[in-house]
Design a protein around this motif. Sequence first.
Motif, PDB file in Angstrom:
ATOM      1  N   PRO A 272       0.808  -1.231   0.000  1.00 11.69           N
ATOM      2  CA  PRO A 272       0.000   0.000   0.000  1.00 11.69           C
ATOM      3  C   PRO A 272       0.836   1.274   0.000  1.00 11.69           C
ATOM      4  N   GLU A 273       1.967   1.275   0.719  1.00  8.43           N
ATOM      5  CA  GLU A 273       2.777   2.490   0.794  1.00  8.43           C
ATOM      6  C   GLU A 273       3.426   2.815  -0.548  1.00  8.43           C
ATOM      7  N   ALA A 274       3.929   1.792  -1.208  1.00  8.72           N
ATOM      8  CA  ALA A 274       4.561   2.002  -2.515  1.00  8.72           C
ATOM      9  C   ALA A 274       3.531   2.054  -3.642  1.00  8.72           C
ATOM     10  N   LYS A 275       2.276   1.731  -3.327  1.00 14.86           N
ATOM     11  CA  LYS A 275       1.201   1.658  -4.326  1.00 14.86           C
ATOM     12  C   LYS A 275       1.580   0.702  -5.460  1.00 14.86           C
ATOM     13  N   ARG A 276       1.892  -0.521  -5.055  1.00  9.34           N
ATOM     14  CA  ARG A 276       2.270  -1.563  -6.002  1.00  9.34           C
ATOM     15  C   ARG A 276       1.511  -2.849  -5.678  1.00  9.34           C
ATOM     16  N   ILE A 277       1.223  -3.629  -6.705  1.00  8.07           N
ATOM     17  CA  ILE A 277       0.660  -4.957  -6.536  1.00  8.07           C
ATOM     18  C   ILE A 277       1.378  -5.890  -7.493  1.00  8.07           C
ATOM     19  N   VAL A 278       1.648  -7.112  -7.039  1.00  6.33           N
ATOM     20  CA  VAL A 278       2.255  -8.143  -7.883  1.00  6.33           C
ATOM     21  C   VAL A 278       1.238  -9.270  -8.024  1.00  6.33           C
ATOM     22  N   VAL A 279       0.886  -9.592  -9.263  1.00  2.67           N
ATOM     23  CA  VAL A 279      -0.114 -10.621  -9.518  1.00  2.67           C
ATOM     24  C   VAL A 279       0.357 -11.551 -10.622  1.00  2.67           C
ATOM     25  N   GLN A 280      -0.075 -12.802 -10.528  1.00  6.60           N
ATOM     26  CA  GLN A 280       0.194 -13.733 -11.618  1.00  6.60           C
ATOM     27  C   GLN A 280      -0.657 -13.358 -12.828  1.00  6.60           C
ATOM     28  N   ALA A 281      -0.196 -13.773 -14.005  1.00 10.26           N
ATOM     29  CA  ALA A 281      -0.779 -13.297 -15.258  1.00 10.26           C
ATOM     30  C   ALA A 281      -2.221 -13.726 -15.456  1.00 10.26           C
ATOM     31  N   GLY A 282      -2.636 -14.823 -14.855  1.00 10.08           N
ATOM     32  CA  GLY A 282      -4.001 -15.304 -15.042  1.00 10.08           C
ATOM     33  C   GLY A 282      -5.014 -14.678 -14.107  1.00 10.08           C
TER      34      GLY A 282
ATOM     35  N   ILE B 205       0.508   0.128 -20.717  1.00  6.05           N
ATOM     36  CA  ILE B 205       1.963   0.031 -20.579  1.00  6.05           C
ATOM     37  C   ILE B 205       2.488   1.019 -19.536  1.00  6.05           C
ATOM     38  N   LYS B 206       1.812   2.157 -19.370  1.00 10.91           N
ATOM     39  CA  LYS B 206       2.265   3.164 -18.414  1.00 10.91           C
ATOM     40  C   LYS B 206       2.002   2.750 -16.962  1.00 10.91           C
ATOM     41  N   SER B 207       1.154   1.736 -16.757  1.00  9.50           N
ATOM     42  CA  SER B 207       0.855   1.252 -15.406  1.00  9.50           C
ATOM     43  C   SER B 207       1.730   0.077 -15.001  1.00  9.50           C
ATOM     44  N   VAL B 208       2.537  -0.438 -15.915  1.00 14.01           N
ATOM     45  CA  VAL B 208       3.365  -1.615 -15.636  1.00 14.01           C
ATOM     46  C   VAL B 208       4.752  -1.173 -15.219  1.00 14.01           C
ATOM     47  N   GLU B 209       5.181  -1.635 -14.048  1.00 12.91           N
ATOM     48  CA  GLU B 209       6.544  -1.364 -13.604  1.00 12.91           C
ATOM     49  C   GLU B 209       7.503  -2.431 -14.108  1.00 12.91           C
TER      50      GLU B 209
ATOM     51  N   ILE C 299      13.204 -14.360 -16.985  1.00  8.56           N
ATOM     52  CA  ILE C 299      13.945 -13.109 -16.848  1.00  8.56           C
ATOM     53  C   ILE C 299      13.025 -12.013 -16.324  1.00  8.56           C
ATOM     54  N   GLN C 300      13.605 -11.073 -15.619  1.00 10.59           N
ATOM     55  CA  GLN C 300      12.890  -9.894 -15.149  1.00 10.59           C
ATOM     56  C   GLN C 300      12.961  -8.835 -16.249  1.00 10.59           C
ATOM     57  N   VAL C 301      11.808  -8.253 -16.567  1.00 14.72           N
ATOM     58  CA  VAL C 301      11.750  -7.254 -17.634  1.00 14.72           C
ATOM     59  C   VAL C 301      11.171  -5.965 -17.065  1.00 14.72           C
ATOM     60  N   SER C 302      11.876  -4.870 -17.277  1.00 20.73           N
ATOM     61  CA  SER C 302      11.410  -3.558 -16.836  1.00 20.73           C
ATOM     62  C   SER C 302      12.012  -2.512 -17.768  1.00 20.73           C
ATOM     63  N   ARG C 303      11.890  -1.275 -17.395  1.00 19.66           N
ATOM     64  CA  ARG C 303      12.497  -0.218 -18.205  1.00 19.66           C
ATOM     65  C   ARG C 303      14.012  -0.135 -18.002  1.00 19.66           C
ATOM     66  N   THR C 304      14.539  -0.901 -17.042  1.00 19.20           N
ATOM     67  CA  THR C 304      15.984  -0.905 -16.790  1.00 19.20           C
ATOM     68  C   THR C 304      16.604  -2.293 -16.897  1.00 19.20           C
ATOM     69  N   GLU C 305      15.801  -3.364 -16.801  1.00 22.43           N
ATOM     70  CA  GLU C 305      16.294  -4.742 -16.921  1.00 22.43           C
ATOM     71  C   GLU C 305      15.692  -5.381 -18.168  1.00 22.43           C
ATOM     72  N   ASN C 306      16.582  -5.922 -19.014  1.00 21.00           N
ATOM     73  CA  ASN C 306      16.106  -6.490 -20.281  1.00 21.00           C
ATOM     74  C   ASN C 306      15.132  -5.527 -20.956  1.00 21.00           C
ATOM     75  N   ALA C 307      15.552  -4.271 -20.963  1.00 19.91           N
ATOM     76  CA  ALA C 307      14.643  -3.185 -21.342  1.00 19.91           C
ATOM     77  C   ALA C 307      14.149  -3.277 -22.781  1.00 19.91           C
ATOM     78  N   GLU C 308      14.910  -3.921 -23.648  1.00 20.01           N
ATOM     79  CA  GLU C 308      14.481  -4.019 -25.045  1.00 20.01           C
ATOM     80  C   GLU C 308      13.169  -4.791 -25.178  1.00 20.01           C
TER      81      GLU C 308
ATOM     82  N   LEU D  62       4.638 -14.343 -16.662  1.00 20.37           N
ATOM     83  CA  LEU D  62       4.313 -15.109 -15.451  1.00 20.37           C
ATOM     84  C   LEU D  62       3.620 -14.241 -14.406  1.00 20.37           C
ATOM     85  N   ASP D  63       4.221 -13.116 -14.058  1.00 21.21           N
ATOM     86  CA  ASP D  63       3.605 -12.217 -13.077  1.00 21.21           C
ATOM     87  C   ASP D  63       3.999 -10.785 -13.407  1.00 21.21           C
ATOM     88  N   VAL D  64       3.191  -9.858 -12.898  1.00 18.41           N
ATOM     89  CA  VAL D  64       3.301  -8.461 -13.288  1.00 18.41           C
ATOM     90  C   VAL D  64       3.273  -7.591 -12.043  1.00 18.41           C
ATOM     91  N   THR D  65       4.121  -6.574 -12.004  1.00 19.27           N
ATOM     92  CA  THR D  65       4.066  -5.541 -10.968  1.00 19.27           C
ATOM     93  C   THR D  65       3.391  -4.318 -11.552  1.00 19.27           C
TER      94      THR D  65
END
Length: 471
Positions: A97-107, A154-158, A170-179, A195-198
């Motif tokens: 809640p403090e970071a305003k983040r949720i991690v959920v599996q893709a399904g 796309i703007k809501s995905v960290e 692999i972890q994919v973000s704007r800084t990891e495996n960014a391509e 698999l899962d999304v932040t």
Amino acid sequence: MLLLLASLAFVQYVRTSSSDQNPYLMTDYSRLHPVKVERVLQGEAEAQLIGLVKDAKAKGLKLSIAGQRHSQGGHTYYKDAVVVDMTSYNQVLSVDPEAKRIVVQAGATWEDVQKAVNPYGLSVKTMQSLNVFTIGGSISINAHGRDIRNGSLIKSVESFRLLTAGGDIIQVSRTENAELFPLALGGYGLFGIILDVTLILTEDEVYRESTVLMNLEEYSDYFQNEVLPNPDIRLHIARISVAEDSYFKEAFSKNYTVDRSLKLSDHNKLKSNDNWVAPGKLLFNINRSTDWGKNAQWNLQKHFFVEQSDKIVSRNNAMRAASAFMEYSQPGANDLLQEYFIPLPQFDAFVQRLGAIVKEEDMNLLNITIRYVNKDDEAVLSYAKQDMLALVCLFHAPLSKAGQQRMKQGVERIINEVIASEGSYYLPYIAYPTLEQFRNVYPGYEYFFAKKKDYDPDELFMNYFYEQYGG
């Protein structure tokens, strides 16, 4: 009267619930092009999915990835492929809640997300109007919705974790495996199994819902001069009349404006919006088949949305639109979506040409809504080349070869007008546009498909969208 309508709707539901599909074949929401698949496998565990990818690669099999299968252009299945059904891979892993983040599996569905974040006074930034779709499916099509401040999904995905064609996670973000970030988001399942999304969250709020009826020719100026400049209007949707008596002449605009005088705790209980499904189902079915039904549908909408506006609703509840009344399963025909994105300066001229083509081609247009999408510079296959008004069109069409050819002819004419208006169209729907039209609207296609071959040289992840436009 309501009891009679409900009874008639029940009879109609029973009558139309039969299927025109071979039970040994698979298709998607369109009910077009059913094919035999190798098997459908439920995603259950990370190790299982890794094993599946490696086994399919060793045996030369293809994999297609499916959620709710509401995409309509063969994005979620392929002939003789193993279809990975991710709907059972659906856990909410964490809420911060403090970071305003949720991690959920893709399904997991958007309803699962709403239930998890609502107790913390949080909400999603962007999602479709319906909360029944999976997170993985939504980010794979880079969805958008009623929010006019936060752009496409796309703007809501960290970040997200991706199971690649090589069997690696692999972890994919704007800084990891960014391509891979702008390729897999809006990548239609072609770069691996998400698999899962932040997700980045926002505050839940209390809105005052208001609806304004206007002439369609007034809408564009109204939106640009009264809606966009008002930062307190967070959500927006409009509808255009397809009724015979007011065809492409009337519209109404629905705005959700923050009311800071109201307490969230008084309005944040999650509610179902599928009341009156039975009579609504009957009325919408009449809308499919008669001009009288289209007039009745429009007049009823005006009564409920315009004359009974000023409703108080939380953000999470505003993102739980009713849908069951639109369900349709009668053999031989189906309701098929198309969506067109038009720059604001070209909107008025385009919408009139759209209405004319629909008439000339005798296309059965059931409903048309207007959304707004901010410019998206990230996704390689971005549909929002600039700030756009989106026209979401629901057509009723025969599934026969002749009926589909007529539908394709009409859509191709519309796409030519889209191109002339410097607009775009949405890719999750039936692939009526020609290869030339696709390449014109999505100039990033060469890079997208080249990277697909780089990351998946054996084309392990396969679907009919890729075969038609890039394979």
